[in-house]
Design a protein around this motif. Structure first.
Motif, PDB file in Angstrom:
ATOM      1  N   GLU A   1      45.067  40.804  47.561  1.00 12.27           N
ATOM      2  CA  GLU A   1      45.383  39.759  48.036  1.00 12.27           C
ATOM      3  C   GLU A   1      44.841  39.242  49.324  1.00 12.27           C
ATOM      4  O   GLU A   1      44.331  38.266  49.586  1.00 12.27           O
ATOM      5  CB  GLU A   1      46.859  39.113  48.094  1.00 12.27           C
ATOM      6  CG  GLU A   1      47.464  39.335  46.805  1.00 12.27           C
ATOM      7  CD  GLU A   1      47.959  40.526  46.031  1.00 12.27           C
ATOM      8  OE1 GLU A   1      47.955  41.600  46.827  1.00 12.27           O
ATOM      9  OE2 GLU A   1      48.098  40.671  45.126  1.00 12.27           O
ATOM     10  N   LYS A   2      44.965  40.124  50.252  1.00 12.25           N
ATOM     11  CA  LYS A   2      44.256  40.125  51.650  1.00 12.25           C
ATOM     12  C   LYS A   2      42.835  40.035  51.757  1.00 12.25           C
ATOM     13  O   LYS A   2      42.230  39.480  52.335  1.00 12.25           O
ATOM     14  CB  LYS A   2      45.228  41.002  52.586  1.00 12.25           C
ATOM     15  CG  LYS A   2      46.497  40.586  53.054  1.00 12.25           C
ATOM     16  CD  LYS A   2      47.207  41.753  54.033  1.00 12.25           C
ATOM     17  CE  LYS A   2      48.456  41.839  54.065  1.00 12.25           C
ATOM     18  NZ  LYS A   2      49.056  42.728  55.027  1.00 12.25           N
ATOM     19  N   ALA A   3      42.429  41.176  50.738  1.00 12.45           N
ATOM     20  CA  ALA A   3      40.908  41.320  50.803  1.00 12.45           C
ATOM     21  C   ALA A   3      40.374  40.016  50.059  1.00 12.45           C
ATOM     22  O   ALA A   3      39.222  39.646  50.637  1.00 12.45           O
ATOM     23  CB  ALA A   3      40.660  42.370  49.876  1.00 12.45           C
ATOM     24  N   GLN A   4      40.913  39.351  49.004  1.00 15.85           N
ATOM     25  CA  GLN A   4      40.741  38.155  48.780  1.00 15.85           C
ATOM     26  C   GLN A   4      40.532  36.966  49.529  1.00 15.85           C
ATOM     27  O   GLN A   4      39.702  36.155  49.497  1.00 15.85           O
ATOM     28  CB  GLN A   4      41.498  37.572  47.196  1.00 15.85           C
ATOM     29  CG  GLN A   4      41.103  36.410  46.565  1.00 15.85           C
ATOM     30  CD  GLN A   4      39.633  36.373  46.100  1.00 15.85           C
ATOM     31  OE1 GLN A   4      39.318  37.607  45.522  1.00 15.85           O
ATOM     32  NE2 GLN A   4      38.980  35.207  45.724  1.00 15.85           N
ATOM     33  N   GLU A   5      41.566  36.848  50.460  1.00 18.60           N
ATOM     34  CA  GLU A   5      41.837  35.918  51.514  1.00 18.60           C
ATOM     35  C   GLU A   5      40.662  36.141  52.333  1.00 18.60           C
ATOM     36  O   GLU A   5      39.728  35.123  52.995  1.00 18.60           O
ATOM     37  CB  GLU A   5      42.920  35.930  52.165  1.00 18.60           C
ATOM     38  CG  GLU A   5      44.186  35.230  51.423  1.00 18.60           C
ATOM     39  CD  GLU A   5      45.520  35.612  52.031  1.00 18.60           C
ATOM     40  OE1 GLU A   5      45.557  36.065  53.354  1.00 18.60           O
ATOM     41  OE2 GLU A   5      46.472  35.667  51.272  1.00 18.60           O
ATOM     42  N   LEU A   6      40.160  37.288  52.721  1.00 23.76           N
ATOM     43  CA  LEU A   6      39.169  37.561  53.921  1.00 23.76           C
ATOM     44  C   LEU A   6      37.914  37.200  52.971  1.00 23.76           C
ATOM     45  O   LEU A   6      36.948  36.572  53.893  1.00 23.76           O
ATOM     46  CB  LEU A   6      39.177  39.014  54.274  1.00 23.76           C
ATOM     47  CG  LEU A   6      40.300  39.602  55.180  1.00 23.76           C
ATOM     48  CD1 LEU A   6      40.583  41.048  55.067  1.00 23.76           C
ATOM     49  CD2 LEU A   6      40.185  38.877  56.497  1.00 23.76           C
ATOM     50  N   ALA A   7      37.543  37.736  51.862  1.00 19.38           N
ATOM     51  CA  ALA A   7      36.364  37.491  51.363  1.00 19.38           C
ATOM     52  C   ALA A   7      36.041  35.863  51.220  1.00 19.38           C
ATOM     53  O   ALA A   7      34.930  35.275  51.661  1.00 19.38           O
ATOM     54  CB  ALA A   7      36.241  37.981  49.835  1.00 19.38           C
TER      55      ALA A   7
ATOM     56  N   GLU B   1      43.713  51.238  50.424  1.00 24.73           N
ATOM     57  CA  GLU B   1      43.226  49.999  51.002  1.00 24.73           C
ATOM     58  C   GLU B   1      42.283  49.461  50.334  1.00 24.73           C
ATOM     59  O   GLU B   1      41.856  50.136  49.292  1.00 24.73           O
ATOM     60  CB  GLU B   1      42.507  50.253  52.418  1.00 24.73           C
ATOM     61  CG  GLU B   1      43.421  50.867  53.334  1.00 24.73           C
ATOM     62  CD  GLU B   1      42.668  51.067  54.830  1.00 24.73           C
ATOM     63  OE1 GLU B   1      43.109  50.133  55.554  1.00 24.73           O
ATOM     64  OE2 GLU B   1      41.823  51.879  54.853  1.00 24.73           O
ATOM     65  N   TRP B   2      41.808  48.118  50.277  1.00 21.60           N
ATOM     66  CA  TRP B   2      40.722  47.537  49.557  1.00 21.60           C
ATOM     67  C   TRP B   2      39.552  47.150  50.357  1.00 21.60           C
ATOM     68  O   TRP B   2      39.747  46.946  51.653  1.00 21.60           O
ATOM     69  CB  TRP B   2      41.423  46.199  48.967  1.00 21.60           C
ATOM     70  CG  TRP B   2      41.974  46.372  47.886  1.00 21.60           C
ATOM     71  CD1 TRP B   2      41.637  46.309  46.263  1.00 21.60           C
ATOM     72  CD2 TRP B   2      43.435  46.865  47.576  1.00 21.60           C
ATOM     73  NE1 TRP B   2      42.478  46.674  45.678  1.00 21.60           N
ATOM     74  CE2 TRP B   2      43.569  46.998  46.401  1.00 21.60           C
ATOM     75  CE3 TRP B   2      44.451  47.444  48.584  1.00 21.60           C
ATOM     76  CZ2 TRP B   2      44.791  47.464  45.730  1.00 21.60           C
ATOM     77  CZ3 TRP B   2      45.434  47.798  47.928  1.00 21.60           C
ATOM     78  CH2 TRP B   2      45.918  48.011  46.905  1.00 21.60           C
ATOM     79  N   GLN B   3      38.315  47.605  50.047  1.00 21.83           N
ATOM     80  CA  GLN B   3      37.078  47.333  50.994  1.00 21.83           C
ATOM     81  C   GLN B   3      36.681  45.877  50.701  1.00 21.83           C
ATOM     82  O   GLN B   3      36.667  45.775  49.449  1.00 21.83           O
ATOM     83  CB  GLN B   3      36.128  48.133  50.743  1.00 21.83           C
ATOM     84  CG  GLN B   3      36.698  49.646  51.068  1.00 21.83           C
ATOM     85  CD  GLN B   3      35.481  50.719  50.691  1.00 21.83           C
ATOM     86  OE1 GLN B   3      34.799  50.702  49.709  1.00 21.83           O
ATOM     87  NE2 GLN B   3      35.340  51.853  51.736  1.00 21.83           N
ATOM     88  N   VAL B   4      36.180  45.351  51.739  1.00 17.09           N
ATOM     89  CA  VAL B   4      35.590  43.882  51.475  1.00 17.09           C
ATOM     90  C   VAL B   4      34.105  44.110  52.138  1.00 17.09           C
ATOM     91  O   VAL B   4      34.123  44.524  53.162  1.00 17.09           O
ATOM     92  CB  VAL B   4      36.096  42.837  51.927  1.00 17.09           C
ATOM     93  CG1 VAL B   4      35.592  41.630  51.605  1.00 17.09           C
ATOM     94  CG2 VAL B   4      37.658  42.868  51.533  1.00 17.09           C
ATOM     95  N   LEU B   5      33.070  43.977  51.269  1.00 10.98           N
ATOM     96  CA  LEU B   5      31.484  44.214  51.801  1.00 10.98           C
ATOM     97  C   LEU B   5      31.042  42.795  51.689  1.00 10.98           C
ATOM     98  O   LEU B   5      30.789  42.077  50.684  1.00 10.98           O
ATOM     99  CB  LEU B   5      30.768  45.091  50.771  1.00 10.98           C
ATOM    100  CG  LEU B   5      29.459  45.411  51.483  1.00 10.98           C
ATOM    101  CD1 LEU B   5      29.336  46.270  52.769  1.00 10.98           C
ATOM    102  CD2 LEU B   5      28.777  46.173  50.346  1.00 10.98           C
ATOM    103  N   PHE B   6      30.877  42.300  53.005  1.00 14.36           N
ATOM    104  CA  PHE B   6      30.218  40.891  53.053  1.00 14.36           C
ATOM    105  C   PHE B   6      28.679  40.972  53.319  1.00 14.36           C
ATOM    106  O   PHE B   6      28.065  41.942  53.839  1.00 14.36           O
ATOM    107  CB  PHE B   6      30.634  40.314  54.506  1.00 14.36           C
ATOM    108  CG  PHE B   6      32.125  40.205  54.656  1.00 14.36           C
ATOM    109  CD1 PHE B   6      32.732  39.009  54.156  1.00 14.36           C
ATOM    110  CD2 PHE B   6      33.021  41.438  55.139  1.00 14.36           C
ATOM    111  CE1 PHE B   6      34.225  38.811  54.146  1.00 14.36           C
ATOM    112  CE2 PHE B   6      34.284  41.346  55.095  1.00 14.36           C
ATOM    113  CZ  PHE B   6      34.986  39.987  54.991  1.00 14.36           C
ATOM    114  N   LYS B   7      27.940  40.326  52.562  1.00 18.52           N
ATOM    115  CA  LYS B   7      26.387  40.073  52.983  1.00 18.52           C
ATOM    116  C   LYS B   7      26.065  38.986  54.026  1.00 18.52           C
ATOM    117  O   LYS B   7      26.456  37.619  53.472  1.00 18.52           O
ATOM    118  CB  LYS B   7      25.810  39.822  51.289  1.00 18.52           C
ATOM    119  CG  LYS B   7      25.588  41.184  50.587  1.00 18.52           C
ATOM    120  CD  LYS B   7      26.802  41.598  50.049  1.00 18.52           C
ATOM    121  CE  LYS B   7      26.780  42.671  48.997  1.00 18.52           C
ATOM    122  NZ  LYS B   7      26.377  42.197  47.851  1.00 18.52           N
TER     123      LYS B   7
END
Length: 103
Positions: free
Chosen positions: A11-17, A50-56
């Motif tokens: 859920e936090k990963a989704q919010e950050l993304a 943890e969940w990774q979030v990769l931003f472009k």
């Protein structure tokens, strides 16, 4: 440029993304996980999911993305690592620049 961060829930990963893409700080964000992280923290070795979030994003938008992640992330010291994109398809890189342009 790609920027990587991690967080302790999907859920936090989704919010950050979503927050970064909505603010046009990144054109895209991909979430992977769970992954197992093993690290030193406060004189102990920790293991956590943890969940990774990769931003472009673009190099021009990196400072704003870093500031945003630092502000909204709930980790005391969030992982924020940027890696330059050496090559990419012209069409994709043009789309990335267009989507991260402030409006």
């Amino acid at each position: 440029m790609t920027v990587l961060t991690t967080t302790d829930s999907a859920e936090k990963a989704q919010e950050l993304a979503r927050g970064a893409v909505e603010a046009r700080l990144a054109a895209c964000a991909q979430i992977s996980g769970p992954v197992t992280s093993v690290y030193h923290w406060r004189n102990a070795i920790e293991t956590s999911q943890e969940w990774q979030v990769l931003f472009k994003t673009t190099e021009a938008r990196y400072p704003s993305l870093e500031a945003h992640l630092t502000k909204v992330h709930d980790y005391e010291t969030p992982e924020i690592i940027a890696t330059p994109v050496v090559r990419g398809s012209a069409g994709y890189l043009a789309w990335l620049r267009q989507e991260t342009t402030e409006r």
